[in-house]
Design an enzyme around this catalytic site. Structure first.
Site, PDB file in Angstrom:
ATOM      1  N   HIS A   1       0.825  -1.203   0.000  1.00 27.10           N
ATOM      2  CA  HIS A   1       0.000   0.000   0.000  1.00 27.10           C
ATOM      3  C   HIS A   1       0.867   1.264   0.000  1.00 27.10           C
ATOM      4  CE1 HIS A   1      -3.707  -2.301   1.650  1.00 27.10           C
ATOM      5  NE2 HIS A   1      -3.700  -2.250   0.350  1.00 27.10           N
TER       6      HIS A   1
ATOM      7  N   CYS B   1      -2.402  -3.137 -17.384  1.00 28.30           N
ATOM      8  CA  CYS B   1      -2.813  -2.191 -16.341  1.00 28.30           C
ATOM      9  C   CYS B   1      -2.062  -2.419 -15.032  1.00 28.30           C
ATOM     10  CB  CYS B   1      -4.319  -2.254 -16.097  1.00 28.30           C
ATOM     11  SG  CYS B   1      -4.919  -3.871 -15.566  1.00 28.30           S
TER      12      CYS B   1
END
Length: 554
Positions: free
Chosen positions: A181, A479
């Site tokens: 993260h 992506c």
């Protein structure tokens, strides 16, 4: 001057003095039991959850969805009950919270994959609850008086998401990985960052360092000449990119669409104003993670309308709900699994709960009809042609004409000739594709080299997927994080990928890189990378053969 090597996860150069993030408060030795332990433990976890939720309103959508998921951890009944049970057995409240947190962290680590990625988030929840039950300040970044380089063992989502960008020039962490993260948020916030740097523990407050977020290098006590050299390179880069605008294409006109990855409405508004050709990945999880019950069709449609509106006339690729594993939903709990990362997540959850998928598709159809965006819809975690056909049928039944699949399981890449016959497009999720190809947990730092996107074996799998799409005359995009690396972008284009989606801040460099090479040159660079023995050799071979004006600003 010494140069130490970590993993670069957010591009750019940062120079300044170190400010360390302090360690969290620990439970006192021999903490006595407390008669009121249960209400204090419940109150501590609830205060953590409430604080995290309060931060959601202060951040953008990708960060908001991460904070919301972390707040859900703080309200996890199993974690809270585990701490209460330890307190009932005689442990002090803080010691009980610490023990329960460690037990769950061990379980997450044993599960591997996406659950292992949440260990840092869980540790942060536990540390905050310990501080709350002890009446101590919550752990976190100290008050910053001057711009600095922030150094920590690791940064939890609550820390990274709410950083003051005017004060934090760069980030260095001892732990973390390419898809942690911290990495995702730093790239989104355009803060240069290097993770998995063992020497981070030795960096004292005030020490002068320079971060190269592209190369993953940290220069300790850099000389004025080194700083000047890198600043001049940054200036050359700025000049080179000044006129790098418009649609993405190679030097000889081969189009490679340059798209943005977004996580919600705020991201969409920002990307819509940027020089991008649309959206290559709209992650819809935040719509579901922020809701205690399944969101209605009307609620979803309104959110999707707001996301689509900034992209009138441009493509928006929507990934349907990718829940399960590290993103559990209270209203779609399929029960415990031994290895959730390989279990009923993504499309597999949608197959178990088709009502959730149909409601989402109906909402997407409504929102598409209300805007001028060119909406494409794709499924996550597709394994074979049968799953692709099942998904395509449901999408088209809801009036959405363009349907695709994520290629992130090696089986789908190897059998792309059959999978792509069922749909209109594919998109390579290179983060998971690398993890599953190399059998290496994305958060296992010791395995970082195996997860390098330059791994020739991973490039072979990408090539198989692109070749299968080409046989069917269908476009294949990327992506995953590797799409934002300008050198890797050349390789991906040479492998046959027709669109690249990334953080908007990376688009200009990728556009410039493509514009300096013909398609034939890209094909040659792809061949060199696949022919290499190691990922380092692959990148070095491409760097040596790329255009000199690109190499000069990397």
């Amino acid at each position: 001057m010494t140069v130490v090597q970590g993993i670069g996860v957010s591009a750019g150069i940062a120079f300044g003095a170190v400010v360390r993030v302090g360690r969290a408060v620990r439970p006192p030795d021999n903490e006595p039991a407390a008669d009121d332990a249960e209400p204090r433990i419940r109150e501590a976890f609830e205060s953590v959850a409430s604080d995290l939720e309060a931060r959601v309103a202060l951040v953008e959508d990708t960060a908001a969805s991460i904070l919301t998921a972390t707040a859900m951890l703080a309200r996890d009944p199993s974690l809270i009950d585990g701490a209460i049970a330890r307190a009932a057995s005689g442990a002090g409240p803080a010691t009980a919270i610490d023990g329960a947190t460690r037990e769950f962290m061990d379980q997450f680590a044993a599960l591997g994959g996406y659950f292992a990625e949440r260990a840092t988030d869980l540790r942060d929840v536990g540390d905050r609850a310990i501080a709350a039950v002890m009446g101590a300040p919550a752990p976190g970044v100290p008050a910053l008086e001057e711009p600095c380089i922030l150094v920590a063992h690791d940064l939890a989502p609550a820390e990274t998401a709410t950083l003051d960008r005017t004060k934090v020039l760069g980030i260095i962490t001892e732990a973390g990985g390419r898809t942690s993260h911290t990495a995702i948020l730093a790239a989104q916030m355009a803060i240069p960052a290097v993770v998995k740097l063992p020497e981070a523990s030795e960096l004292a407050d005030g020490r002068i360092v320079m971060i190269d977020g592209d190369a993953g290098a940290v220069h300790l006590d850099p000389s004025p000449a080194t700083v000047t050299e890198h600043r001049e390179r940054g200036a050359r880069r700025a000049r080179a990119l000044e006129h790098a605008t418009g649609p993405g294409s190679t030097l000889d006109g081969k189009q490679v669409k340059l798209l943005a990855n977004i996580g919600g409405v705020d991201d969409a508004v920002a990307a819509g104003a940027a020089d991008v050709e649309g959206v290559g990945l709209f992650r819809t999880e935040f719509v579901f993670l922020s809701s205690p019950t399944a969101p209605t069709v009307d609620d979803q449609a309104e959110i999707y309308r707001q996301v689509f509106e900034p992209f009138e006339g441009r493509r928006v690729v929507v990934r349907t709900l990718d829940a399960g594993a590290d993103k559990p939903l209270a209203f779609a709990d399929l029960g415990a699994e031994e290895n959730p990362a390989l279990g009923r997540r993504g499309l597999r959850l949608s197959a178990e709960r088709p009502d959730l998928l149909d409601a989402q598709l109906e909402a997407l159809s409504v929102a598409a009809g209300q805007t001028g965006a060119d909406v494409w819809v794709m499924a996550p975690m597709v394994a074979d042609a049968q799953e692709a056909a099942w998904f395509a049928r449901r999408v088209r039944e809801n009036g959405l004409p363009t349907v695709g699949v994520m290629i992130e399981i090696p089986a789908a890449a190897l059998r792309a000739g059959h999978v792509m016959a069922e749909v209109d497009f594919g998109s390579l999720g290179t983060n998971d594709l690398a993890q599953y190809t190399m059998a290496a947990d994305r958060m296992q730092g010791e395995l970082a080299e195996l997860l390098d996107p330059w791994q020739p074996a991973v490039l072979d799998v990408v090539a198989s997927a692109a070749e299968g799409a080409g046989r069917n005359g269908k476009p294949m995009g990327v992506c995953g994080e590797s799409a934002g690396d300008p050198l890797m972008a050349l390789v991906l284009a040479g492998l046959g990928c027709s669109s690249l989606s990334m953080a908007p801040s990376r688009v200009a460099m990728v556009r410039f890189a493509l514009s300096r090479h013909t398609f034939a040159q890209c094909v040659r660079l792809a061949h060199l990378a696949r022919s290499a023995r190691t990922p380092a050799d692959a990148r070095a071979a491409v760097l040596a053969e790329c255009a000199p004006d690109l190499a000069a600003i990397l």
